[in-house]
Design an enzyme around this catalytic site. Structure first.
Site, PDB file in Angstrom:
ATOM      1  N   SER A 183       0.801  -1.222   0.000  1.00 19.98           N
ATOM      2  CA  SER A 183       0.000   0.000   0.000  1.00 19.98           C
ATOM      3  C   SER A 183       0.836   1.276   0.000  1.00 19.98           C
ATOM      4  CB  SER A 183      -0.914   0.021   1.224  1.00 19.98           C
ATOM      5  OG  SER A 183      -0.141  -0.125   2.395  1.00 19.98           O
ATOM      6  N   ASP A 188      -4.153   7.246   8.293  1.00 23.00           N
ATOM      7  CA  ASP A 188      -5.234   6.386   8.798  1.00 23.00           C
ATOM      8  C   ASP A 188      -4.750   5.368   9.832  1.00 23.00           C
ATOM      9  OD1 ASP A 188      -3.657   4.844   7.254  1.00 23.00           O
ATOM     10  OD2 ASP A 188      -5.183   4.242   5.812  1.00 23.00           O
ATOM     11  N   HIS A 199      -0.999   4.276   7.016  1.00 24.22           N
ATOM     12  CA  HIS A 199      -0.384   4.971   5.884  1.00 24.22           C
ATOM     13  C   HIS A 199      -0.131   6.449   6.207  1.00 24.22           C
ATOM     14  CE1 HIS A 199      -3.045   1.685   4.388  1.00 24.22           C
ATOM     15  NE2 HIS A 199      -1.880   1.303   3.896  1.00 24.22           N
TER      16      HIS A 199
END
Ligand SMILES: *[C@@H]1O[C@H](CO)[C@@H](O)[C@H](O)[C@H]1NC(C)=O
Ligand SMILES: *[C@@H]1O[C@H](CO)[C@@H](O)[C@H](O)[C@H]1NC(C)=O
Ligand SMILES: *[C@@H]1O[C@H](CO)[C@@H](O)[C@H](O)[C@H]1NC(C)=O
Ligand SMILES: *[C@@H]1O[C@H](CO)[C@@H](O)[C@H](O)[C@H]1NC(C)=O
Length: 397
Positions: A51, A358, A361
């Site tokens: 990610s 979040d 990240h």
């Protein structure tokens, strides 16, 4: 009186000594590296990872990342787990290339200048169970297979001409491209979720870096020559780990980051660096740039105020808790109120001064800051800037 031979001998030894001194003392400085290196023109980027650099892969597979992801820049989630752009977006931008389309995204993609094989939740080692641990089935070995297939079929599809010629990279791009990697974070996370002991995690890391080298070999065999590799960030400073492992969180440094978790990130980085050193010898025609993202990220988190940021390890988008991270209601989580979906884990007011987005990240603001630190090579080994990452280490010549 000295004979001519003696004078010559002295002269020769003086030249030998001074040349050696020059090579040892002067050559390895970064200014010399720059002076002897040429600027590269990368026509494409091929990215592999999780990610930290996913620009739409996982979203294409399992549904779009929810709002408020993307609110700062794209004004919609845009397949990224952040309020805006990721480091890979800033890299593409700096190299004058478009943002990378995710290989798995069959809608509106354009691969003429590269492809992104990263998906959120990807590991290096294929996990035995993906769903229960929120991991992606697209582990690094799968990404390598996808890449080889992509290269093979790009050539075939381009031959159809017309629009297809403008959607896929030219053959030559595969050897001229920049190959970028940012993966490993989820292998560490997975190992801890399996309750491995410190020793077991270390063994797992050895296996991971060996599989990492398989992936590089695959890209090298396909023609890849320029490799830009990020190490893993400080896992012990991320809310999802601090919240999920309270005993590890309790062993905190003065900034609230977990010492044992960060030591493990650094152990992974050490092994990764050793692997890269070995690969430089095995693939002398390739350039390997190792980028110390750990140091960059840890510096910002622990000196937030100095750099105009707030709240080092507290997530911006969340639903309360010590770190504003709640695993049962992650950023973008909704609940039904009078038949309407209402977001219960929303963005903080000023994501532009926050570091953690979040709980897992980073914000666009942090990603931009990281990019500005790494682009000139000051966190790289060897210290070569991004636009010169096609040059082999001069000392090896
Ligand atoms: C995954 O499964 C294989 C075969 O059952 C086992 O040998 C291996 O230890 C498992 N790996 C992990 C990380 O649990
Ligand atoms: C794909 O992107 C390239 C570079 O931005 C552009 O020149 C080309 O026209 C695009 N192809 C299509 C079909 O949009
Ligand atoms: C790890 O330990 C926790 C707490 O003891 C337990 O709830 C969990 O099921 C364990 N996980 C695995 C994969 O064994
Ligand atoms: C690289 O860029 C950073 C951030 O702009 C700056 O602080 C640093 O001094 C630069 N380093 C070199 C070697 O130019």
């Amino acid at each position: 009186m000295k004979t001519t031979t003696e004078i010559w001998r002295q002269l020769v030894s003086w030249v030998v000594i001074s040349t050696t001194l020059f090579l040892v003392v002067v050559m390895p400085t970064s200014s010399m590296l720059h002076a002897s290196a040429k600027e590269c023109s990368f026509p494409a980027i091929f990215n592999f990872g999780d990610s930290n650099s996913d620009t739409g892969g996982l979203s294409a597979l399992f549904g779009q990342a929810p709002s408020p992801n993307g609110i700062t820049f794209f004004l919609s989630p845009a397949g990224r787990f952040s309020d805006g752009r990721l480091i890979i977006d800033f890299i593409a931008n700096r190299l004058g290339l478009p943002y990378l389309s995710a290989y798995l995204d069959s809608m509106g993609s354009n691969f003429s200048h590269g492809a992104n094989f990263a998906t959120a939740g990807s590991t290096i080692i294929s996990p035995n169970s993906t769903k229960s641990h929120r991991l992606s089935p697209i582990s690094l070995n799968v990404q390598s297979k996808e890449f080889s297939d992509f290269k093979l079929r790009s050539e075939l599809i381009r031959k159809r001409g017309g629009v297809f010629e403008s959607l896929f990279p030219k053959n030559i791009y595969f050897s001229e491209a920049l190959y970028t990697y940012d993966i490993g974070q989820n292998d560490l996370t997975y190992a801890y979720k399996l309750n491995m002991t410190t020793e077991q995690v270390k063994v797992y890391i050895h296996e991971a870096v060996s599989k990492f080298s398989d992936a590089i070999w695959n890209a090298y065999r396909e023609g890849g020559r320029s490799f830009w590799i990020h190490n893993t960030g400080p896992l012990g400073c991320l809310p999802y780990m601090l919240d999920g492992f309270p005993e590890l969180a309790a062993q905190a440094d003065m900034f609230g980051c977990s010492k044992p978790l960060n030591e493990m990130s650094q152990y992974y980085n050490l092994k990764l660096k050793e692997t890269i050193t070995r690969m430089r010898k095995e693939m002398p025609k390739a350039t390997f740039i190792y980028v110390d993202m750990y140091k960059v990220k840890y510096t910002l988190i622990t000196h937030a105020h100095e750099y105009g940021f707030e709240q080092g390890i507290i997530a911006c988008c969340g639903n309360g808790g010590k770190y504003n991270f709640n695993d049962a209601a992650r950023c973008g989580a909704t609940k039904l109120v009078d038949g309407k979906k209402v977001i219960i884990a929303n963005s903080c007011k000023y994501p532009n001064v926050r570091i953690i987005w979040d709980g897992i990240h980073y914000t666009e603001a942090a990603n931009h800051w990281f990019f500005k630190q790494i682009v000139n090579g000051s966190f790289s080994d060897p210290p070569i800037p991004l636009n010169m990452a096609c040059n082999s280490h001069p000392i090896h010549h």
